[in-house]
Design an enzyme around this catalytic site. Sequence first.
Site, PDB file in Angstrom:
ATOM      1  N   ARG A   1      -6.789   6.069   1.157  1.00 59.32           N
ATOM      2  CA  ARG A   1      -6.504   5.313   2.386  1.00 59.32           C
ATOM      3  C   ARG A   1      -5.166   5.735   2.976  1.00 59.32           C
ATOM      4  O   ARG A   1      -4.947   5.616   4.173  1.00 59.32           O
ATOM      5  CB  ARG A   1      -6.554   3.811   2.114  1.00 59.32           C
TER       6      ARG A   1
ATOM      7  N   ASP B   1     -14.081  -6.582  -3.355  1.00 61.30           N
ATOM      8  CA  ASP B   1     -13.357  -6.522  -2.081  1.00 61.30           C
ATOM      9  C   ASP B   1     -13.814  -5.286  -1.322  1.00 61.30           C
ATOM     10  O   ASP B   1     -13.563  -4.157  -1.760  1.00 61.30           O
ATOM     11  CB  ASP B   1     -11.850  -6.444  -2.351  1.00 61.30           C
TER      12      ASP B   1
ATOM     13  N   GLU C   1      -7.951 -11.754   5.764  1.00 64.01           N
ATOM     14  CA  GLU C   1      -6.607 -11.212   5.536  1.00 64.01           C
ATOM     15  C   GLU C   1      -6.104 -10.425   6.743  1.00 64.01           C
ATOM     16  O   GLU C   1      -4.893 -10.297   6.937  1.00 64.01           O
ATOM     17  CB  GLU C   1      -6.552 -10.355   4.272  1.00 64.01           C
TER      18      GLU C   1
ATOM     19  N   ASP D   1      -3.134 -13.842   5.416  1.00 61.66           N
ATOM     20  CA  ASP D   1      -1.897 -13.368   4.791  1.00 61.66           C
ATOM     21  C   ASP D   1      -0.752 -14.022   5.549  1.00 61.66           C
ATOM     22  O   ASP D   1      -0.635 -13.852   6.764  1.00 61.66           O
ATOM     23  CB  ASP D   1      -1.782 -11.836   4.880  1.00 61.66           C
TER      24      ASP D   1
ATOM     25  N   GLU E   1     -15.986  -9.879  -0.492  1.00 57.68           N
ATOM     26  CA  GLU E   1     -14.807 -10.050   0.368  1.00 57.68           C
ATOM     27  C   GLU E   1     -14.769  -9.052   1.512  1.00 57.68           C
ATOM     28  O   GLU E   1     -14.995  -7.857   1.316  1.00 57.68           O
ATOM     29  CB  GLU E   1     -13.522  -9.918  -0.439  1.00 57.68           C
TER      30      GLU E   1
ATOM     31  N   HIS F   1      -4.205 -14.300   1.141  1.00 51.04           N
ATOM     32  CA  HIS F   1      -4.140 -12.918   0.641  1.00 51.04           C
ATOM     33  C   HIS F   1      -2.793 -12.751  -0.069  1.00 51.04           C
ATOM     34  O   HIS F   1      -1.788 -13.342   0.299  1.00 51.04           O
ATOM     35  CB  HIS F   1      -4.246 -11.969   1.836  1.00 51.04           C
TER      36      HIS F   1
ATOM     37  N   HIS G   1       0.840  -1.221   0.000  1.00 49.15           N
ATOM     38  CA  HIS G   1       0.000   0.000   0.000  1.00 49.15           C
ATOM     39  C   HIS G   1       0.860   1.250   0.000  1.00 49.15           C
ATOM     40  O   HIS G   1       0.362   2.356  -0.180  1.00 49.15           O
ATOM     41  CB  HIS G   1      -0.921   0.001   1.226  1.00 49.15           C
TER      42      HIS G   1
ATOM     43  N   GLU H   1      -4.079 -15.611  -5.190  1.00 46.98           N
ATOM     44  CA  GLU H   1      -4.303 -14.205  -5.542  1.00 46.98           C
ATOM     45  C   GLU H   1      -3.031 -13.611  -6.112  1.00 46.98           C
ATOM     46  O   GLU H   1      -1.924 -13.879  -5.604  1.00 46.98           O
ATOM     47  CB  GLU H   1      -4.728 -13.386  -4.322  1.00 46.98           C
TER      48      GLU H   1
HETATM   49  C1  LIG Z   1      -7.539  -4.050  -3.061  1.00 48.84           C
HETATM   50  C2  LIG Z   1      -7.911  -4.088  -1.594  1.00 48.84           C
HETATM   51  O1  LIG Z   1      -8.582  -2.869  -1.308  1.00 48.84           O
HETATM   52  C3  LIG Z   1      -6.708  -4.168  -0.695  1.00 48.84           C
HETATM   53  O2  LIG Z   1      -5.853  -3.073  -0.950  1.00 48.84           O
HETATM   54  C4  LIG Z   1      -5.942  -5.460  -0.861  1.00 48.84           C
HETATM   55  O3  LIG Z   1      -4.716  -5.373  -0.239  1.00 48.84           O
HETATM   56  C5  LIG Z   1      -6.547  -6.674  -0.198  1.00 48.84           C
HETATM   57  O4  LIG Z   1      -7.766  -6.463   0.463  1.00 48.84           O
HETATM   58  C6  LIG Z   1      -6.668  -7.836  -1.148  1.00 48.84           C
HETATM   59  O5  LIG Z   1      -7.563  -8.675  -0.957  1.00 48.84           O
HETATM   60  O6  LIG Z   1      -5.781  -7.921  -2.047  1.00 48.84           O
HETATM   61 MG   LIG Z   2      -8.994  -8.220   0.475  1.00 52.41          MG
END
Ligand SMILES: C[C@H](O)[C@H](O)[C@@H](O)[C@@H](O)C(=O)O
Ligand SMILES: [Mg+2]
Length: 398
Positions: A49, A215, A269, A292, A241, A319, A23, A339
Amino acid sequence: MSPLTVRAVRAYLPDAGGGADYHDQPAGHWIDDHIASPMAKYAEYRASRQSFGLHLLGTVVVEVEASDGTVGFAPTTGGEPAAWIVENHLAKLVEGAPVTELERIWDRMFLSTLHYGRKGLALNAISGVDLALWDLAGKLRGEPVHALLGGAVRDELVFYATGPRPDVARDLGFIGGKVPLRHGPAEGEAGIARTVAALAQLRDAVGPEFWLMLDCWMSLDVRHAARLAHALDAVGLRWLEEPLLPDDYWGHAALRKRLPAGMLLSSGEHEATRYGFRLLLELGAVDILQPDVGWCGGLTELLKISALADAHGALVVPHGSSVYSYHFVATRHNSPFAEFLMMHPDGTEVVPMFRPLLLDEPVPRGGRLAVSELDRPGFGVRLDPSCELRRPYRRPSP
Ligand SMILES: C[C@H](O)[C@H](O)[C@@H](O)[C@@H](O)C(=O)O
Ligand SMILES: [Mg+2]
């Protein structure tokens, strides 16, 4: 011959952004472009964010050096505070331990930080040490981590892509596209209408078969999420999600019962340890768990989470965490896909997820990655020497 022990544990901070804390990107990147969050109830934090600090921790790189000089490493999210925990607390429990004792080391790291850990930053730090120990284990044995986990159950990994352009993801060969929700409850019915229009347009662009996911990044409440899910019923979402606050296990369970037929619920996550995931599973709160590996406790804990999920008939689709989850996914029957986070600024090209940190970081081609591409010792990646690292809590060498 005396057993190899951990000679030193070190924590570094890269001078560049990105890396494991993906991020932490320059302005204009899709991942910070008006994405719904729990903070979006405050208008001043709605557009970005980063405006409320999502990127501030940054990446921490943990190194563990064995008594023969072999070094394992792993990056995760945590930055300077995680570096402090690694160097000033966890190192006391790890240095001197036999390099093979991953279970006992993990237990000591977790139990000794209970008074301030259990989830979040402390578990990120523990995850970093644990992943570095798995990397070291592979390097000492000359084996990729997937071989240490019992071997691959599939010859290739298939990926869905997370990013703003599922139409591009489809053309690149991914099995699905997950887009971020942009409008949360504070934007009311108008926000729902904008989301429905955007997702309907995406469905038209990708066709009826391509997986589409949404998401919500913890931004909703049960009522709004149920309302949004039914408004999106015609879009045919594969899953919704992380719609609620991670601690609202009960809300997830209630919402899952209210979703349209065929729409799955995923989350996890921001959850950590087998205990948190047990609660999601026993409440029937999710269809797909998404731990994650750099945040849930590392690979040693992810294996426990995975077995628990398997017993409950739940999928575990970690994640996005690059190679650190690919070796795991390659070896688990209940992890049929993975992912891939599209970290290119507008999400239209496949670039290494943890760039600019690593060398040899594999990326999906045609939405797939042959397990044989992971066949290098440990996690099979190197730190890019051009990425400067500093060690803020340097201690005298043991
Ligand atoms: C894209 C989502 O808003 C998040 O930034 C991401 O990090 C996470 O939620 C994801 O599932 O990849
Ligand atoms: Mg996510």
